[in-house]
Design a protein around this motif. Structure first.
Motif, PDB file in Angstrom:
ATOM      1  N   LEU A  31      56.176 145.084 -43.255  1.00 18.38           N
ATOM      2  CA  LEU A  31      55.981 143.937 -42.376  1.00 18.38           C
ATOM      3  C   LEU A  31      55.942 144.409 -40.930  1.00 18.38           C
ATOM      4  O   LEU A  31      56.846 145.103 -40.463  1.00 18.38           O
ATOM      5  CB  LEU A  31      57.107 142.925 -42.554  1.00 18.38           C
ATOM      6  CG  LEU A  31      57.121 141.731 -41.573  1.00 18.38           C
ATOM      7  CD1 LEU A  31      55.839 140.915 -41.673  1.00 18.38           C
ATOM      8  CD2 LEU A  31      58.344 140.849 -41.821  1.00 18.38           C
ATOM      9  N   PHE A  32      54.865 144.022 -40.236  1.00 20.17           N
ATOM     10  CA  PHE A  32      54.696 144.337 -38.825  1.00 20.17           C
ATOM     11  C   PHE A  32      54.505 143.013 -38.084  1.00 20.17           C
ATOM     12  O   PHE A  32      53.567 142.274 -38.364  1.00 20.17           O
ATOM     13  CB  PHE A  32      53.498 145.264 -38.628  1.00 20.17           C
ATOM     14  CG  PHE A  32      53.478 146.392 -39.624  1.00 20.17           C
ATOM     15  CD1 PHE A  32      54.439 147.383 -39.578  1.00 20.17           C
ATOM     16  CD2 PHE A  32      52.530 146.432 -40.645  1.00 20.17           C
ATOM     17  CE1 PHE A  32      54.450 148.410 -40.514  1.00 20.17           C
ATOM     18  CE2 PHE A  32      52.520 147.447 -41.577  1.00 20.17           C
ATOM     19  CZ  PHE A  32      53.487 148.444 -41.515  1.00 20.17           C
ATOM     20  N   GLN A  33      55.416 142.723 -37.158  1.00 21.79           N
ATOM     21  CA  GLN A  33      55.465 141.411 -36.523  1.00 21.79           C
ATOM     22  C   GLN A  33      55.411 141.547 -35.008  1.00 21.79           C
ATOM     23  O   GLN A  33      56.194 142.294 -34.416  1.00 21.79           O
ATOM     24  CB  GLN A  33      56.752 140.713 -36.953  1.00 21.79           C
ATOM     25  CG  GLN A  33      57.034 139.393 -36.255  1.00 21.79           C
ATOM     26  CD  GLN A  33      58.274 138.734 -36.791  1.00 21.79           C
ATOM     27  OE1 GLN A  33      58.264 138.155 -37.878  1.00 21.79           O
ATOM     28  NE2 GLN A  33      59.377 138.814 -36.054  1.00 21.79           N
ATOM     29  N   ARG A  34      54.457 140.816 -34.392  1.00 22.44           N
ATOM     30  CA  ARG A  34      54.338 140.769 -32.935  1.00 22.44           C
ATOM     31  C   ARG A  34      54.270 142.174 -32.327  1.00 22.44           C
ATOM     32  O   ARG A  34      54.933 142.483 -31.340  1.00 22.44           O
ATOM     33  CB  ARG A  34      55.494 139.986 -32.326  1.00 22.44           C
ATOM     34  CG  ARG A  34      55.495 138.505 -32.680  1.00 22.44           C
ATOM     35  CD  ARG A  34      54.449 137.734 -31.924  1.00 22.44           C
ATOM     36  NE  ARG A  34      54.356 136.341 -32.381  1.00 22.44           N
ATOM     37  CZ  ARG A  34      53.491 135.459 -31.854  1.00 22.44           C
ATOM     38  NH1 ARG A  34      52.677 135.825 -30.879  1.00 22.44           N
ATOM     39  NH2 ARG A  34      53.443 134.230 -32.318  1.00 22.44           N
ATOM     40  N   CYS A  35      53.473 143.034 -32.966  1.00 21.20           N
ATOM     41  CA  CYS A  35      53.289 144.402 -32.483  1.00 21.20           C
ATOM     42  C   CYS A  35      51.880 144.576 -31.916  1.00 21.20           C
ATOM     43  O   CYS A  35      50.985 143.795 -32.201  1.00 21.20           O
ATOM     44  CB  CYS A  35      53.513 145.408 -33.618  1.00 21.20           C
ATOM     45  SG  CYS A  35      55.212 145.468 -34.231  1.00 21.20           S
ATOM     46  N   LYS A  36      51.699 145.646 -31.149  1.00 23.45           N
ATOM     47  CA  LYS A  36      50.406 145.937 -30.542  1.00 23.45           C
ATOM     48  C   LYS A  36      50.107 147.428 -30.680  1.00 23.45           C
ATOM     49  O   LYS A  36      50.984 148.268 -30.470  1.00 23.45           O
ATOM     50  CB  LYS A  36      50.422 145.546 -29.057  1.00 23.45           C
ATOM     51  CG  LYS A  36      49.090 145.764 -28.336  1.00 23.45           C
ATOM     52  CD  LYS A  36      49.180 145.274 -26.882  1.00 23.45           C
ATOM     53  CE  LYS A  36      47.854 145.457 -26.159  1.00 23.45           C
ATOM     54  NZ  LYS A  36      47.937 144.992 -24.749  1.00 23.45           N
ATOM     55  N   ASN A  37      48.870 147.716 -31.046  1.00 22.11           N
ATOM     56  CA  ASN A  37      48.382 149.090 -31.163  1.00 22.11           C
ATOM     57  C   ASN A  37      49.177 149.880 -32.203  1.00 22.11           C
ATOM     58  O   ASN A  37      49.924 150.813 -31.898  1.00 22.11           O
ATOM     59  CB  ASN A  37      48.427 149.816 -29.812  1.00 22.11           C
ATOM     60  CG  ASN A  37      47.589 149.153 -28.746  1.00 22.11           C
ATOM     61  OD1 ASN A  37      46.640 148.429 -29.047  1.00 22.11           O
ATOM     62  ND2 ASN A  37      47.938 149.365 -27.500  1.00 22.11           N
ATOM     63  N   LEU A  38      48.977 149.495 -33.460  1.00 23.13           N
ATOM     64  CA  LEU A  38      49.578 150.199 -34.583  1.00 23.13           C
ATOM     65  C   LEU A  38      48.506 151.030 -35.276  1.00 23.13           C
ATOM     66  O   LEU A  38      47.386 150.560 -35.484  1.00 23.13           O
ATOM     67  CB  LEU A  38      50.168 149.217 -35.593  1.00 23.13           C
ATOM     68  CG  LEU A  38      51.265 148.272 -35.111  1.00 23.13           C
ATOM     69  CD1 LEU A  38      51.702 147.360 -36.255  1.00 23.13           C
ATOM     70  CD2 LEU A  38      52.456 149.036 -34.557  1.00 23.13           C
ATOM     71  N   CYS A  39      48.859 152.269 -35.647  1.00 24.55           N
ATOM     72  CA  CYS A  39      47.921 153.135 -36.351  1.00 24.55           C
ATOM     73  C   CYS A  39      48.636 153.804 -37.515  1.00 24.55           C
ATOM     74  O   CYS A  39      49.701 154.408 -37.342  1.00 24.55           O
ATOM     75  CB  CYS A  39      47.350 154.189 -35.410  1.00 24.55           C
ATOM     76  SG  CYS A  39      46.144 155.295 -36.194  1.00 24.55           S
ATOM     77  N   VAL A  69      45.265 146.822 -35.025  1.00 21.24           N
ATOM     78  CA  VAL A  69      45.908 147.518 -36.139  1.00 21.24           C
ATOM     79  C   VAL A  69      44.853 148.363 -36.847  1.00 21.24           C
ATOM     80  O   VAL A  69      43.769 147.867 -37.164  1.00 21.24           O
ATOM     81  CB  VAL A  69      46.547 146.535 -37.141  1.00 21.24           C
ATOM     82  CG1 VAL A  69      47.240 147.298 -38.267  1.00 21.24           C
ATOM     83  CG2 VAL A  69      47.532 145.598 -36.444  1.00 21.24           C
ATOM     84  N   THR A  70      45.179 149.635 -37.104  1.00 23.73           N
ATOM     85  CA  THR A  70      44.259 150.551 -37.767  1.00 23.73           C
ATOM     86  C   THR A  70      44.927 151.204 -38.963  1.00 23.73           C
ATOM     87  O   THR A  70      46.056 151.700 -38.861  1.00 23.73           O
ATOM     88  CB  THR A  70      43.788 151.657 -36.806  1.00 23.73           C
ATOM     89  OG1 THR A  70      43.069 151.066 -35.713  1.00 23.73           O
ATOM     90  CG2 THR A  70      42.895 152.663 -37.513  1.00 23.73           C
ATOM     91  N   PHE A  71      44.238 151.188 -40.111  1.00 21.07           N
ATOM     92  CA  PHE A  71      44.601 151.990 -41.270  1.00 21.07           C
ATOM     93  C   PHE A  71      43.451 152.955 -41.527  1.00 21.07           C
ATOM     94  O   PHE A  71      42.311 152.527 -41.705  1.00 21.07           O
ATOM     95  CB  PHE A  71      44.832 151.116 -42.507  1.00 21.07           C
ATOM     96  CG  PHE A  71      46.102 150.323 -42.469  1.00 21.07           C
ATOM     97  CD1 PHE A  71      47.273 150.845 -42.998  1.00 21.07           C
ATOM     98  CD2 PHE A  71      46.124 149.051 -41.918  1.00 21.07           C
ATOM     99  CE1 PHE A  71      48.451 150.107 -42.970  1.00 21.07           C
ATOM    100  CE2 PHE A  71      47.290 148.306 -41.893  1.00 21.07           C
ATOM    101  CZ  PHE A  71      48.458 148.839 -42.409  1.00 21.07           C
TER     102      PHE A  71
END
Length: 547
Positions: A222-230, A252-254
């Motif tokens: 779970l990723f909540q209220r985040c910015k620039n996740l890779c 968000v990037t996978f």
């Protein structure tokens, strides 16, 4: 606290965290981070997880500029948990990490033989079980209290059963009644001798029976209220409940990740693989290998909240989460733009800016707005959508394999590009566009979807929808007389369609402003069915008529 949690307990911003090369970090649900108040879209009903409980291994809150290099290490889960939980973080990278369950909550056994309903079955080595009163009971490992982390009859009321058929290598449904045993004997080496009550049920040698609990009390992460996740070069072998959930995140990037079952298993997730709820910015899914899904691979959507009360004098409305699996989370921020949506046509008719909000309870939120409310609100019917949190989506170079759901669902007004992917043996359509405010309450409309250079083979094999379409636009418009377009433009170009389930490949479109179906290769005849659709371009498509 276990070793991996100690590392993240002391994590600081602007750091690189490198785990020990190829190490297995064992993490137990009764010796890890535990938090309440983390409510998650599309997961548990209120009575199933009323406190928003999350047990987790990798926890970051209010952190910035952190790189986590797994270095080939494995997070091995014992029990049930949400392995990654990131809250209000920015510029976080996770790479080179493996996640697996020691005892998966999706249990599996293989039929070794069937002689007129008298069978031998072999239970997977990583599944724990007991036989009691002619009942096969699966359970988790033993916790510190001496009790199993979880325990279920394999065909109990909360279990969902499917079989992977040896003759087709595809999934099929099994009812609990068809899976009842009149006798059961443990003959050692994880092998049981059982007698089926219904000797005529299709229970072939070589078939793999999967059973899962339907309660989504945890998620893959779970990723909540985040910015620039890779997330890069992850190997996710199993996820309990919903998969990787990004909720009100931006960018968000996978990339180059493997979401397929571990060796010896056929299931990697008990529900969706990727869920993006109320996100914005750019979502990129690039180079993903995924298979063994019990639901959809990718679902990108917002949430329609129903208008239940208004105060014209104060310019406030009270809105409510309506679906029983989505509630409790923060759906608005100051400055967000909302649109008022007609319940029966899904057409927006007004907008406003949120000046403030107040959480009244787990389902109701009061919104303070910047302008006079429209007079034509249908109370208890019309909904609002948070129009600020609607992302662009780019899915490319992915291999989507065997599933029990659909391929990609994407209801976002941002630009959507889906290209250079393969969709093989998908239970439902490879591409599904809906939008509704009466059932799942997943918003909203799309403006442009480009679907190009993809391979579609044996999609909608379950005939999940009438006529088994490989691409389906089906917004839930309740007014049958409506002639208004919900969705904008669809481009289907340069794709290859193989092995339709019925006599031809079908693309079914409704309430769509424009469609371009061109330069595709169909290995059988194709058909485009439309209802309330504007301009349709159907040109330069090739039919090979392969046997």
């Amino acid at each position: 606290m276990n070793e991996i949690c100690e590392i993240f307990k002391n994590a600081e911003s602007n750091k690189v965290i490198v785990l020990e090369k190829n190490k297995v970090y064992n993490i137990f649900q009764d010796n890890c981070f535990e938090f309440k108040g983390y409510y998650c879209s599309n997961t548990a009903r209120h009575n199933e997880n009323p406190s928003g409980l999350r047990r987790t291994a990798l926890y970051l809150k209010d952190k910035n500029d952190i790189e986590i290099d797994g270095n080939g290490a494995t997070i091995l889960v014992h029990g049930k948990m949400t392995p990654f939980l990131f809250d209000n973080c920015e510029n976080i990278t996770v790479k080179n990490l493996i996640v697996d369950y020691a005892c998966p909550t999706m249990t599996e056994f293989t039929v070794l033989s069937n002689n007129n309903g008298i069978c031998q079955i072999k239970i997977n080595d990583d599944c724990l079980y007991e036989v009691k009163n002619k009942e096969l009971i699966f359970h988790g490992e033993t916790g510190t209290d001496g009790k199993p982390y979880w325990k279920d009859s394999y065909n109990g009321k909360k279990r969902h059963i499917k079989i992977l058929l040896p003759e087709t290598k595809l999934f099929a449904d099994f009812s609990r009644a068809d899976m009842e045993f009149s006798s059961i004997e443990d003959i050692g080496n994880n092998t049981l001798r059982v007698e089926l009550k219904n000797k005529n049920v299709h229970f072939p040698a070589g078939g793999v029976i999967q059973s899962r609990n339907i309660i989504r009390d945890h998620t893959g992460s779970l990723f909540q209220r985040c910015k620039n996740l890779c997330f890069e070069n992850l190997r996710i072998k199993f996820m309990h409940g919903l998969g990787m959930v990004s909720q009100f995140c931006e960018n968000v990037t996978f990339k180059n990740c493997d979401f397929t079952p571990a060796d010896g298993r056929t299931a990697a997730s008990t529900a969706d693989f990727f869920q993006f709820s109320g996100c914005k910015g750019q979502i990129t899914i690039d180079g993903i290998k995924a298979g063994g899904a019990h639901d959809d691979f990718i679902n990108v959507h917002g949430t329609h909240l129903q208008i239940i009360r208004r105060n014209k004098r104060k310019n406030t409305i009270t809105v409510r989460f309506k679906h029983h699996e989505s509630w409790g989370f923060q759906a608005f921020k100051k400055g967000d733009n909302i649109e008022f949506i007609k319940w029966d046509t899904l057409i927006p008719y007004a907008n406003a800016t949120v000046l403030n909000y107040k959480r009244l309870n787990d389902t109701d939120i009061r919104l303070y707005l910047d302008r006079i409310l429209p007079d034509n609100i249908v109370m208890g019917k019309d909904v609002v959508e948070n129009a600020t949190w609607t992302p662009d989506l780019h899915v490319k170079n992915c291999d989507f394999g065997l599933s029990c759901g659909r391929g990609i669902l994407c209801t976002t007004r941002g630009k959507v590009v889906i290209e250079n992917n393969s969709f093989k043996n998908i239970w439902g359509p490879a591409l599904l566009l809906e939008d509704d405010c009466n059932f799942w309450f997943e918003s909203g409309y799309t403006t442009e979807v480009i679907f190009r250079n993809n391979l579609l083979e044996c999609c909608n094999y379950r005939k999940m929808y009438e006529n088994a379409p490989v691409i389906l636009y089906s917004p839930k418009v309740m007014d049958e007389k409506s002639t208004e377009f919900v969705h904008g433009k669809l481009v289907v170009e340069g794709n290859t369609f193989k092995h339709p389930i019925e006599d031809k490949h079908r693309i079914i479109l409704s309430y769509l402003g424009e469609a371009q179906i061109k330069n595709n290769t169909f290995h059988e005849p194709y058909e485009i069915n439309t209802k309330v659709v504007g301009d349709v371009v159907d040109e330069n498509n090739i039919i090979l008529n392969n046997p």
